[in-house]
Design a protein around this motif. Structure first.
Motif, PDB file in Angstrom:
ATOM      1  N   ASP A   7      49.068  84.407  46.242  1.00 56.09           N
ATOM      2  CA  ASP A   7      47.649  84.767  46.317  1.00 56.09           C
ATOM      3  C   ASP A   7      47.355  86.154  45.758  1.00 56.09           C
ATOM      4  O   ASP A   7      46.251  86.665  45.923  1.00 56.09           O
ATOM      5  N   TYR A   8      48.332  86.764  45.122  1.00 63.02           N
ATOM      6  CA  TYR A   8      48.182  88.147  44.668  1.00 63.02           C
ATOM      7  C   TYR A   8      46.964  88.322  43.755  1.00 63.02           C
ATOM      8  O   TYR A   8      46.166  89.242  43.929  1.00 63.02           O
ATOM      9  N   ARG A   9      46.832  87.431  42.768  1.00 65.28           N
ATOM     10  CA  ARG A   9      45.718  87.546  41.820  1.00 65.28           C
ATOM     11  C   ARG A   9      44.379  87.476  42.537  1.00 65.28           C
ATOM     12  O   ARG A   9      43.462  88.238  42.248  1.00 65.28           O
ATOM     13  N   GLN A  10      44.251  86.566  43.484  1.00 63.64           N
ATOM     14  CA  GLN A  10      42.992  86.404  44.216  1.00 63.64           C
ATOM     15  C   GLN A  10      42.700  87.621  45.103  1.00 63.64           C
ATOM     16  O   GLN A  10      41.588  88.151  45.091  1.00 63.64           O
ATOM     17  N   LEU A  11      43.697  88.062  45.864  1.00 64.14           N
ATOM     18  CA  LEU A  11      43.486  89.215  46.735  1.00 64.14           C
ATOM     19  C   LEU A  11      43.154  90.450  45.916  1.00 64.14           C
ATOM     20  O   LEU A  11      42.199  91.175  46.213  1.00 64.14           O
ATOM     21  N   ALA A  12      43.908  90.697  44.851  1.00 63.30           N
ATOM     22  CA  ALA A  12      43.665  91.859  43.997  1.00 63.30           C
ATOM     23  C   ALA A  12      42.268  91.807  43.388  1.00 63.30           C
ATOM     24  O   ALA A  12      41.567  92.822  43.332  1.00 63.30           O
ATOM     25  N   ALA A  13      41.840  90.633  42.958  1.00 64.23           N
ATOM     26  CA  ALA A  13      40.518  90.506  42.347  1.00 64.23           C
ATOM     27  C   ALA A  13      39.411  90.789  43.358  1.00 64.23           C
ATOM     28  O   ALA A  13      38.427  91.473  43.029  1.00 64.23           O
ATOM     29  N   GLY A  14      39.554  90.298  44.588  1.00 62.27           N
ATOM     30  CA  GLY A  14      38.557  90.577  45.618  1.00 62.27           C
ATOM     31  C   GLY A  14      38.475  92.059  45.944  1.00 62.27           C
ATOM     32  O   GLY A  14      37.387  92.637  46.059  1.00 62.27           O
ATOM     33  N   VAL A  15      39.629  92.695  46.065  1.00 58.51           N
ATOM     34  CA  VAL A  15      39.683  94.135  46.350  1.00 58.51           C
ATOM     35  C   VAL A  15      39.067  94.927  45.192  1.00 58.51           C
ATOM     36  O   VAL A  15      38.227  95.809  45.390  1.00 58.51           O
ATOM     37  N   LYS A  16      39.466  94.593  43.978  1.00 60.48           N
ATOM     38  CA  LYS A  16      38.961  95.323  42.801  1.00 60.48           C
ATOM     39  C   LYS A  16      37.467  95.131  42.593  1.00 60.48           C
ATOM     40  O   LYS A  16      36.775  96.052  42.162  1.00 60.48           O
ATOM     41  N   LEU A  17      36.943  93.949  42.904  1.00 55.63           N
ATOM     42  CA  LEU A  17      35.507  93.717  42.782  1.00 55.63           C
ATOM     43  C   LEU A  17      34.738  94.620  43.745  1.00 55.63           C
ATOM     44  O   LEU A  17      33.740  95.241  43.365  1.00 55.63           O
ATOM     45  N   THR A 142      41.035  83.824  50.139  1.00 55.21           N
ATOM     46  CA  THR A 142      41.782  85.082  50.118  1.00 55.21           C
ATOM     47  C   THR A 142      41.008  86.162  49.366  1.00 55.21           C
ATOM     48  O   THR A 142      40.944  87.313  49.802  1.00 55.21           O
ATOM     49  N   ALA A 143      40.407  85.816  48.230  1.00 55.42           N
ATOM     50  CA  ALA A 143      39.606  86.781  47.470  1.00 55.42           C
ATOM     51  C   ALA A 143      38.421  87.250  48.303  1.00 55.42           C
ATOM     52  O   ALA A 143      38.119  88.454  48.353  1.00 55.42           O
ATOM     53  N   TRP A 144      37.757  86.320  48.968  1.00 53.00           N
ATOM     54  CA  TRP A 144      36.600  86.649  49.795  1.00 53.00           C
ATOM     55  C   TRP A 144      36.990  87.581  50.942  1.00 53.00           C
ATOM     56  O   TRP A 144      36.340  88.596  51.191  1.00 53.00           O
ATOM     57  N   ARG A 145      38.074  87.249  51.617  1.00 52.20           N
ATOM     58  CA  ARG A 145      38.520  88.090  52.733  1.00 52.20           C
ATOM     59  C   ARG A 145      38.969  89.473  52.242  1.00 52.20           C
ATOM     60  O   ARG A 145      38.710  90.489  52.893  1.00 52.20           O
ATOM     61  N   GLY A 146      39.658  89.525  51.101  1.00 50.85           N
ATOM     62  CA  GLY A 146      40.050  90.814  50.532  1.00 50.85           C
ATOM     63  C   GLY A 146      38.842  91.659  50.186  1.00 50.85           C
ATOM     64  O   GLY A 146      38.809  92.873  50.416  1.00 50.85           O
ATOM     65  N   TYR A 147      37.825  91.021  49.647  1.00 50.81           N
ATOM     66  CA  TYR A 147      36.565  91.695  49.320  1.00 50.81           C
ATOM     67  C   TYR A 147      35.911  92.241  50.590  1.00 50.81           C
ATOM     68  O   TYR A 147      35.535  93.408  50.656  1.00 50.81           O
ATOM     69  N   GLN A 148      35.792  91.388  51.610  1.00 46.63           N
ATOM     70  CA  GLN A 148      35.191  91.806  52.879  1.00 46.63           C
ATOM     71  C   GLN A 148      35.964  92.965  53.514  1.00 46.63           C
ATOM     72  O   GLN A 148      35.373  93.927  54.011  1.00 46.63           O
ATOM     73  N   GLY A 149      37.291  92.856  53.513  1.00 47.02           N
ATOM     74  CA  GLY A 149      38.111  93.909  54.099  1.00 47.02           C
ATOM     75  C   GLY A 149      37.959  95.225  53.370  1.00 47.02           C
ATOM     76  O   GLY A 149      37.868  96.292  53.987  1.00 47.02           O
TER      77      GLY A 149
END
Length: 189
Positions: A7-17, A142-149
């Motif tokens: 899930d690295y790509r998804q988490l990183a993308a959410g955080v970076k966004l 995962t991207a959504w949660r990374g973004y929210q976090g």
């Protein structure tokens, strides 16, 4: 950020966004991104998560860590980060959230909470639309949660007393943890 390989790509993308939307700033601070992977192999995940936490401990400017490491790997990393006062957002499960919501949990040896867990359902359509148009692929939960976090960390960095009053503001990690937990833990009493 410490993300599992799958899930690295998804988490990183959410955080970076989230960081891009904040234009790399939160309160008086300029925010830098550093990403590290955690193995999907359960026999390696804990060692990777702990090594990533140790790397964050060596970074004197580290303010917080976002991780989607599995609960078994996240627990010791959160514990290690708590001892240094570094806040953690775990993109985790309900069991880990219950621990993070308990000030007396073993994951908080420093005696105060420094972690929140983002749980919940998939991304809303508005986020999916923005994410897809800006990044060219669809987000996962995962991207959504990374973004929210990450948004939680960014808003907490702008909270009162998180930046010291000195000429060159410094991070008050205890104030950051208190703001993050008070405003974003979603714990019920």
């Amino acid at each position: 950020m410490s993300g599992t390989a799958s899930d690295y790509r998804q988490l990183a993308a959410g955080v970076k966004l989230a960081l891009a939307e904040a234009q790399g700033h939160a309160g008086k601070f300029r925010i830098n991104y550093a990403g590290r992977q955690v193995s999907d192999d359960p026999t390696r995940a804990e060692a990777d998560a702990l090594n990533n936490a140790r790397t964050s401990l060596k970074d004197t400017q580290a303010s917080a860590v976002v991780t989607n490491a599995p609960a078994a790997a996240a627990r010791p990393a959160i514990t290690l980060l708590n001892e240094a006062g570094i806040s953690t957002v775990s993109v985790g499960d309900d069991a880990l959230k219950a621990e993070a919501c308990s000030a007396g949990s073993d994951i908080f040896p420093a005696g105060h909470q420094t972690a929140i867990t983002v749980t919940g359902s998939g991304p809303p359509s508005s986020f999916t639309s923005t994410f897809t148009s800006r990044l060219g692929f669809k987000p996962t939960e995962t991207a959504w949660r990374g973004y929210q976090g990450t948004k939680s960390i960014l808003s907490s960095l702008a909270a009162p007393n998180v930046a010291t009053a000195s000429k060159t503001p410094r991070l008050n990690r205890d104030a950051l943890a208190a703001a993050l937990v008070a405003s974003h833990s979603n714990c019920t009493s």
